[in-house]
Design a protein around this motif. Structure first.
Motif, PDB file in Angstrom:
ATOM      1  N   THR A 141       0.829  -1.201   0.000  1.00 53.06           N
ATOM      2  CA  THR A 141       0.000   0.000   0.000  1.00 53.06           C
ATOM      3  C   THR A 141       0.869   1.260   0.000  1.00 53.06           C
ATOM      4  N   HIS A 175      -5.149  -3.782  -7.576  1.00 51.83           N
ATOM      5  CA  HIS A 175      -5.377  -3.914  -6.130  1.00 51.83           C
ATOM      6  C   HIS A 175      -6.063  -2.683  -5.539  1.00 51.83           C
ATOM      7  N   SER A 177      -5.550  -1.111  -2.966  1.00 51.63           N
ATOM      8  CA  SER A 177      -4.653  -0.102  -2.379  1.00 51.63           C
ATOM      9  C   SER A 177      -4.276   0.976  -3.407  1.00 51.63           C
ATOM     10  N   HIS A 180      -7.263   3.296  -3.748  1.00 50.98           N
ATOM     11  CA  HIS A 180      -7.358   4.061  -2.507  1.00 50.98           C
ATOM     12  C   HIS A 180      -6.294   5.160  -2.481  1.00 50.98           C
TER      13      HIS A 180
END
Ligand SMILES: *Cc1c(COP(=O)(O)O)cnc(C)c1O
Length: 452
Positions: A141, A175, A177, A180
């Motif tokens: 992340t 993904h 992450s 985000h």
């Protein structure tokens, strides 16, 4: 608290014994415990006068540790497990005892030197140039976020201007992450390009989007993120095709190999990564499939100078640290103070050599192929996506969400396996993620049998 007394000696030795026992024996899968029940079992542990070392240690060993799942259990097959080598896990104890500050060369030169050699191995596997380098961060992340922040700064610098909104090209299987980081942290838009039948992002699909995009849309893009081993399906994107489009368009090419980057070390799948040598930045989590303990992500830039320009923190008191030519890990990511979190990985790599790593990854791939054959041979389960790496995603024919939930709970209650439901194209299913060299085909066979 800071003097080494006889009592400290007893505590330290008891702790060391616990560590050694845990290294020697596989802990059971253990369980997830609701908060009320933990309060019941453990009581209030933080008090004005302390509960004492014997009681605190007892609580950990008998109440709290059994309430944490053993990610390194050979039958922990959900999400992406971890399987630290003994050398890496043991060395982590020493890192904890050593008070190393690994944010700067000034303070942690020895640690940073060692970490950089481990990063070098990964950069070489990917075919990145001699100047490539980076830092070990907490996880994928932070690695993805740090790379994308560097990407935006670098592209803006080259273009000398910024569009009204920045955009990054992704696909559905990218993904969470990454989305985000872009949307919630960086306030950047994403454009989702449809993947192929296995969810792979391809250069062709991006070109198709480009042919219909407006000038404003095209000019808003600063990067494309390709995934080398998607988390749910274990599929590697068309790195060569994507890298080519990125180069033509002047986009930053980031490769998220948090899980699958480890496959670079395995000759039988190395060809899937062709094109990764074009990456401007690349991450892989040694805490996933490269046998390091949490938390450890290798973040590598083709040109670390660009990352430094984006990430170096400036403050008067930091002047002694920011010496020209010294390699300060804090310059390459969203962080200042950092644990030498690459050291356990480095130690194990130094002890065993890189060939042992390639062999261990290769072994998990071969167990995955055995598992695939078991699924093909059985009538009650059906493979959903052709695997590239060590994830098998499949369904139990005729099962509902509730059936999977009951089965999953039973398997954990009976301490037989940790296998949870997943979803693919809106349908419930399950998957095996195999990163532990101790997982055997017999383990997989028994779990498949439990679904009859
Ligand atoms: C696990 C994973 C991440 C996130 O990494 P963390 O170490 O959990 O922060 C990002 N990308 C992919 C492809 C992953 O599998």
């Amino acid at each position: 608290m800071h003097l080494y007394t006889d009592a400290t000696d007893r505590m330290a030795r008891a702790l060391a014994d616990l560590c050694i026992d845990r290294l020697r024996m596989q802990a059971p899968l253990d369980e997830t415990v609701p908060p009320e029940e933990l309060l019941d079992r453990a009581g209030l542990t933080v008090t004005e006068t302390g509960i004492g070392q014997d009681e605190a240690l007892r609580l950990w060993e008998h109440v709290l540790a059994p309430a944490c799942l053993s990610i390194d259990h050979p039958r922990y097959l959900s999400f992406i497990p971890g399987a630290p080598s003994k050398a890496a896990a043991a060395f982590d104890m020493l890192v904890g005892a050593s008070s190393v500050y690994a944010g700067s060369w000034l303070e942690g030169s020895g640690a940073v030197f060692a970490e950089n050699q481990a990063l070098r191995w990964i950069a070489d596997l990917a075919g990145l140039p001699e100047e490539a380098g980076g830092v070990f961060v907490q996880g994928g992340t932070i690695g993805n976020l740090s790379a994308l922040v560097a990407a935006r700064a670098a592209v803006q610098h080259v273009r000398g201007s910024r569009p009204e909104r920045w955009t990054v090209v992704l696909t559905d299987e990218t993904h969470s992450s990454v989305k985000h980081a872009l949307e919630s942290v960086m306030d950047v838009d994403v454009v989702l390009i449809p993947g192929d039948e296995r969810g792979r992002l391809t250069g062709g699909a991006i070109r198709e989007w480009l042919s219909t995009a407006t000038d404003v849309q095209r000019e808003s893009v600063f990067a494309v993120v390709a995934t080398a081993g998607t988390t749910n399906l274990g599929v590697v994107d068309d790195l060569a095709g994507i890298g080519e489009v990125a180069q033509e368009q002047g986009w930053w090419f980031h490769v998220d190999g948090a899980y699958g980057g480890a496959g670079l070390a395995a000759p039988s799948v190395r060809h899937l990564y062709d094109g990764i040598e074009r990456a401007d930045s690349f991450i892989v989590d040694p805490h996933k499939w490269l046998f390091a303990p949490f938390d450890c992500c290798a973040l590598i830039y083709r040109d670390p100078v660009l990352a430094r320009a984006a990430h170096t923190q400036k403050a008067g008191y930091l002047d002694p640290v920011t010496v020209e030519g010294e390699w300060n890990p804090s310059d390459f990511a969203i962080q200042l103070t950092r644990r030498a979190r690459g050291l356990p990985f480095w130690f194990s790599l130094a002890v065993h050599g890189t060939k042992a790593y390639g062999d261990a990854v290769e072994h998990t791939l071969s167990v995955t192929r055995d598992g695939r054959a078991l699924i093909d041979a059985a009538d009650h389960v059906r493979l959903l996506v052709e695997p590239d790496l060590s994830v098998l995603i499949f369904e139990r024919v005729g099962w509902s969400d509730a059936d999977y939930a009951t089965w999953s709970r039973r398997m954990l209650d009976e301490q037989r396996a940790f296998v949870t439901a997943s979803r693919h194209q809106g349908k419930v299913c399950t998957r095996f993620a195999i990163v532990n060299p101790l997982t055997t085909a017999d383990d997989l066979a028994e779990i498949l049998d439990s679904m009859r």
